[in-house]
Design a protein around this motif. Structure first.
Motif, PDB file in Angstrom:
ATOM      1  N   VAL A 193       9.242  11.611  -6.260  1.00 31.48           N
ATOM      2  CA  VAL A 193       8.583  11.868  -4.962  1.00 31.48           C
ATOM      3  C   VAL A 193       7.757  11.396  -4.943  1.00 31.48           C
ATOM      4  CG1 VAL A 193       7.996  13.190  -2.887  1.00 31.48           C
ATOM      5  CG2 VAL A 193      10.690  13.255  -4.211  1.00 31.48           C
ATOM      6  N   ALA A 194       6.711  12.239  -5.521  1.00 35.45           N
ATOM      7  CA  ALA A 194       5.443  12.331  -5.962  1.00 35.45           C
ATOM      8  C   ALA A 194       4.780  10.913  -6.981  1.00 35.45           C
ATOM      9  CB  ALA A 194       4.779  13.584  -7.480  1.00 35.45           C
ATOM     10  N   ILE A 195       5.541  10.508  -7.384  1.00 36.77           N
ATOM     11  CA  ILE A 195       4.832   8.668  -7.512  1.00 36.77           C
ATOM     12  C   ILE A 195       5.605   8.168  -6.691  1.00 36.77           C
ATOM     13  CG2 ILE A 195       5.687   7.372  -9.568  1.00 36.77           C
ATOM     14  CD1 ILE A 195       6.503   9.405 -11.178  1.00 36.77           C
ATOM     15  N   VAL A 196       6.288   7.821  -5.547  1.00 38.88           N
ATOM     16  CA  VAL A 196       6.272   7.098  -4.568  1.00 38.88           C
ATOM     17  C   VAL A 196       5.322   7.501  -3.638  1.00 38.88           C
ATOM     18  CG1 VAL A 196       8.052   6.300  -2.867  1.00 38.88           C
ATOM     19  CG2 VAL A 196       8.741   7.164  -5.135  1.00 38.88           C
ATOM     20  N   MET A 197       5.645   8.409  -3.669  1.00 35.62           N
ATOM     21  CA  MET A 197       4.139   9.163  -2.499  1.00 35.62           C
ATOM     22  C   MET A 197       2.085   8.302  -2.766  1.00 35.62           C
ATOM     23  SD  MET A 197       5.105   9.632   0.476  1.00 35.62           S
ATOM     24  CE  MET A 197       6.157   8.803  -0.109  1.00 35.62           C
ATOM     25  N   ALA A 198       2.690   8.714  -4.103  1.00 34.10           N
ATOM     26  CA  ALA A 198       0.728   7.812  -4.925  1.00 34.10           C
ATOM     27  C   ALA A 198       0.596   6.841  -4.053  1.00 34.10           C
ATOM     28  CB  ALA A 198       0.876   8.366  -6.537  1.00 34.10           C
ATOM     29  N   CYS A 199       2.235   5.961  -5.045  1.00 32.78           N
ATOM     30  CA  CYS A 199       1.952   4.214  -4.503  1.00 32.78           C
ATOM     31  C   CYS A 199       1.329   3.910  -3.133  1.00 32.78           C
ATOM     32  CB  CYS A 199       3.683   3.950  -5.076  1.00 32.78           C
ATOM     33  SG  CYS A 199       3.746   3.677  -6.689  1.00 32.78           S
ATOM     34  N   LEU A 200       1.957   4.859  -2.670  1.00 30.71           N
ATOM     35  CA  LEU A 200       2.310   4.609  -0.960  1.00 30.71           C
ATOM     36  C   LEU A 200       0.656   5.098  -0.706  1.00 30.71           C
ATOM     37  CD1 LEU A 200       3.770   4.181   1.332  1.00 30.71           C
ATOM     38  CD2 LEU A 200       3.959   5.717   2.133  1.00 30.71           C
ATOM     39  N   THR A 201      -0.079   5.846  -0.967  1.00 31.53           N
ATOM     40  CA  THR A 201      -1.229   6.685  -0.908  1.00 31.53           C
ATOM     41  C   THR A 201      -1.924   5.424  -1.123  1.00 31.53           C
ATOM     42  OG1 THR A 201      -0.339   9.305  -0.825  1.00 31.53           O
ATOM     43  CG2 THR A 201      -2.653   8.617  -0.482  1.00 31.53           C
ATOM     44  N   GLY A 202      -2.181   5.253  -2.031  1.00 28.72           N
ATOM     45  CA  GLY A 202      -2.864   4.377  -3.086  1.00 28.72           C
ATOM     46  C   GLY A 202      -2.886   2.456  -1.793  1.00 28.72           C
ATOM     47  N   ALA A 203      -2.057   2.313  -2.308  1.00 26.66           N
ATOM     48  CA  ALA A 203      -1.792   1.199  -0.958  1.00 26.66           C
ATOM     49  C   ALA A 203      -2.406   1.390   0.074  1.00 26.66           C
ATOM     50  CB  ALA A 203      -0.672   0.820  -0.649  1.00 26.66           C
ATOM     51  N   CYS A 204      -2.362   2.541   1.102  1.00 25.76           N
ATOM     52  CA  CYS A 204      -3.283   2.902   2.277  1.00 25.76           C
ATOM     53  C   CYS A 204      -4.100   2.649   2.066  1.00 25.76           C
ATOM     54  CB  CYS A 204      -2.164   4.200   3.214  1.00 25.76           C
ATOM     55  SG  CYS A 204      -0.698   4.079   3.666  1.00 25.76           S
ATOM     56  N   LEU A 205      -5.598   3.527   1.463  1.00 21.44           N
ATOM     57  CA  LEU A 205      -6.987   3.073   0.668  1.00 21.44           C
ATOM     58  C   LEU A 205      -6.568   2.235   0.566  1.00 21.44           C
ATOM     59  CD1 LEU A 205      -6.447   7.252  -0.785  1.00 21.44           C
ATOM     60  CD2 LEU A 205      -7.496   6.430   2.213  1.00 21.44           C
ATOM     61  N   GLY A 206      -6.042   1.482   0.054  1.00 24.22           N
ATOM     62  CA  GLY A 206      -6.859  -0.123  -0.530  1.00 24.22           C
ATOM     63  C   GLY A 206      -6.963  -1.125   0.757  1.00 24.22           C
ATOM     64  N   PHE A 207      -6.492  -0.490   1.560  1.00 26.42           N
ATOM     65  CA  PHE A 207      -5.551  -1.647   3.211  1.00 26.42           C
ATOM     66  C   PHE A 207      -7.253  -1.017   3.725  1.00 26.42           C
ATOM     67  CE2 PHE A 207      -4.843  -2.355   7.594  1.00 26.42           C
ATOM     68  CZ  PHE A 207      -4.774  -3.271   7.770  1.00 26.42           C
ATOM     69  N   MET A 208      -7.581   0.035   4.180  1.00 26.12           N
ATOM     70  CA  MET A 208      -7.752   0.873   4.732  1.00 26.12           C
ATOM     71  C   MET A 208      -9.865   0.188   5.169  1.00 26.12           C
ATOM     72  SD  MET A 208      -8.265   4.905   5.651  1.00 26.12           S
ATOM     73  CE  MET A 208      -6.945   5.226   6.016  1.00 26.12           C
ATOM     74  N   PRO A 209     -10.658   0.189   4.190  1.00 26.17           N
ATOM     75  CA  PRO A 209     -11.482  -0.728   4.525  1.00 26.17           C
ATOM     76  C   PRO A 209     -11.390  -1.588   5.359  1.00 26.17           C
ATOM     77  CG  PRO A 209     -11.836  -0.016   2.107  1.00 26.17           C
ATOM     78  CD  PRO A 209     -10.626  -0.295   2.680  1.00 26.17           C
ATOM     79  N   TYR A 210     -10.526  -2.174   5.253  1.00 24.04           N
ATOM     80  CA  TYR A 210     -10.188  -3.472   6.466  1.00 24.04           C
ATOM     81  C   TYR A 210     -10.184  -3.533   7.534  1.00 24.04           C
ATOM     82  CZ  TYR A 210     -10.549  -6.232   1.486  1.00 24.04           C
ATOM     83  OH  TYR A 210     -11.405  -6.505   0.248  1.00 24.04           O
ATOM     84  N   ASN A 211      -9.422  -2.118   8.168  1.00 27.57           N
ATOM     85  CA  ASN A 211      -8.780  -1.946   9.125  1.00 27.57           C
ATOM     86  C   ASN A 211      -9.460  -1.007   9.734  1.00 27.57           C
ATOM     87  OD1 ASN A 211      -6.128   0.084  10.298  1.00 27.57           O
ATOM     88  ND2 ASN A 211      -6.372  -2.311  10.732  1.00 27.57           N
ATOM     89  N   PHE A 212     -10.824   0.076   9.620  1.00 25.86           N
ATOM     90  CA  PHE A 212     -11.759   0.520   9.835  1.00 25.86           C
ATOM     91  C   PHE A 212     -12.359   0.038  11.458  1.00 25.86           C
ATOM     92  CE2 PHE A 212     -12.433   3.545   6.124  1.00 25.86           C
ATOM     93  CZ  PHE A 212     -11.501   5.073   6.810  1.00 25.86           C
ATOM     94  N   ASN A 213     -13.229   0.675  12.264  1.00 25.14           N
ATOM     95  CA  ASN A 213     -13.456   0.256  13.808  1.00 25.14           C
ATOM     96  C   ASN A 213     -14.976  -0.668  13.639  1.00 25.14           C
ATOM     97  OD1 ASN A 213     -15.499   1.187  16.176  1.00 25.14           O
ATOM     98  ND2 ASN A 213     -13.240  -0.262  17.100  1.00 25.14           N
ATOM     99  N   PRO A 214     -15.076  -1.666  13.402  1.00 28.78           N
ATOM    100  CA  PRO A 214     -14.129  -2.715  14.091  1.00 28.78           C
ATOM    101  C   PRO A 214     -13.713  -3.434  13.311  1.00 28.78           C
ATOM    102  CG  PRO A 214     -16.407  -3.472  13.309  1.00 28.78           C
ATOM    103  CD  PRO A 214     -16.171  -1.922  13.172  1.00 28.78           C
ATOM    104  N   ALA A 215     -12.075  -3.704  13.539  1.00 25.55           N
ATOM    105  CA  ALA A 215     -10.953  -3.747  11.730  1.00 25.55           C
ATOM    106  C   ALA A 215     -11.191  -5.280  11.663  1.00 25.55           C
ATOM    107  CB  ALA A 215     -10.133  -3.793  13.039  1.00 25.55           C
TER     108      ALA A 215
END
Length: 376
Positions: A193-215
């Motif tokens: 579970v921890a490994i899967v969530m690490a993959c998901l968290t990293g993917a979210c944070l990698g995308f986040m700089p492009y999605n912050f306001n103004p996206a």
């Protein structure tokens, strides 16, 4: 696997998924323009004023998939979850381009949820018995375990989709939820579970700089439904199965914000005599903006709420001094965010007042000049 191996595996999965998502997002952005996956602001529910490409969730999915293929040892259950998530992503891509009907999407989501439930055996089978006259502490669902689990997965999938209304909101809340599951998984030796969530968290944070306001790009239904699907399925996998099927406290806290927003939206629409699937501008993030908060402040408030609920979920799985420290940290976090919001609101109010005064002064000067020119 030793503790050091676990730590390095978690770090590796987190970094790889984050780097992949970050590097792929500009490519996905160009692809979205090429196929016409563009969000055009056509009603008051949209907070943006110009067309923004959607489909950013594709970068999140590929980043997640690349990391999990490297670091995770697959079993039938995880394979079935990935297969269901792929169906969700394909549905999201078509929806971001063609704007599919709600009923059709709902049917496909049920099929996607049924894959891990029926093929992978991912089922909620027992509940805590609240009957004081029963000698058994548990209530077994029996044949109802399949529909109950499917309802849970489809419900959370759409709940995350519904909060995707402000720049950075859904991806940030999903990051907090997945990070919380990662922590709980590590604390209870659920390494998968921890490994899967690490993959998901990293993917979210990698995308986040492009999605912050103004996206620059939205993750669209491709991203929000994929994140909801993964959070829903993993919340009843491994160690989480104990909490999901017996007390529901941990997954309800971790996913508390999207669940609350979804329940309130459905209740509001039904009471107004409308379809529960009909869109409106009554979500919690819309209300915060209508109260006078700007987009960044509203998102920060909801991050704080989600983070506090996540810390509370971790507290339920720990004991002793760790509980006290986590509770203290949650209070400090809430106070800091609240103080930051108040300070910025006052600054924004003063700036707005000054702007209005300047505009009024300039109009007065212009009117005086017009009068003087008229006299001459």
């Amino acid at each position: 696997m030793s503790e050091y191996q676990v730590i390095w595996t978690i770090i590796g999965a987190f970094v790889l998924s984050g780097v992949l998502a970050y590097m792929l997002t500009p490519l996905v952005k160009r692809f979205a323009y090429a196929i016409g996956a563009i969000d055009v602001p056509k009603d008051n529910r949209r907070m943006h004023k110009k067309p923004i490409p959607r489909l950013g969730g594709l970068a999140i999915f590929i980043g997640f998939l690349g990391a999990i293929l490297v670091f995770y040892r697959f079993d039938m259950q995880m394979l079935s979850i990935l297969l269901g998530s792929m169906l969700i992503v394909v549905l999201g891509i078509f929806d971001d381009v063609l704007a599919l009907g709600a009923k059709f999407k709902f049917v496909v989501q049920i099929i996607a949820a049924a894959i891990p439930v029926c093929v992978g055996g991912l089922q909620i089978k027992v509940f805590t018995s609240f009957n004081p006259f029963s000698s058994s502490p548990y209530f077994f669902l029996g044949i109802f375990s399949i529909p109950v689990t499917i309802i849970w997965i489809v419900g959370i999938t759409n709940a995350v989709n519904l909060i995707d209304g402000l720049d950075g909101l859904a991806v940030g809340v999903s990051s907090i939820a997945s990070l919380t599951m990662l922590a709980v998984g590590l604390l209870n030796n659920e390494i998968g579970v921890a490994i899967v969530m690490a993959c998901l968290t990293g993917a979210c944070l990698g995308f986040m700089p492009y999605n912050f306001n103004p996206a620059e790009i939205f993750m669209g239904d491709t991203g929000s439904t994929f994140l909801g699907f993964m959070l829903a399925t993993m919340s009843i996998s491994g160690f989480f199965k104990f909490y999901a099927v017996i007390s529901f406290a941990v997954p309800l806290l971790i996913l508390g914000l999207p669940i609350f927003d979804t329940i309130s939206a459905i209740t509001r629409r039904v009471m107004e005599g409308r379809s529960p699937m009909s869109p409106d501008r009554g979500h919690v993030h819309h209300r915060l903006v209508d109260m006078g908060f700007n987009v960044k402040q509203a998102v920060a408030i909801l991050y704080a709420v989600s983070g506090t609920l996540g810390l509370a979920a971790v507290v339920l799985t720990t004991s002793g001094e760790a509980k006290a420290m986590l509770l203290l940290l949650s209070v400090i976090l809430a106070v800091c965010v609240g103080g930051w919001i108040l300070v910025n609101r006052r600054r924004a109010s003063r700036a707005r007042v000054q702007q209005l005064l300047n505009e009024a002064s300039s109009k007065t000067k212009e009117s005086h000049e017009e009068e003087n020119n008229g006299k001459h």
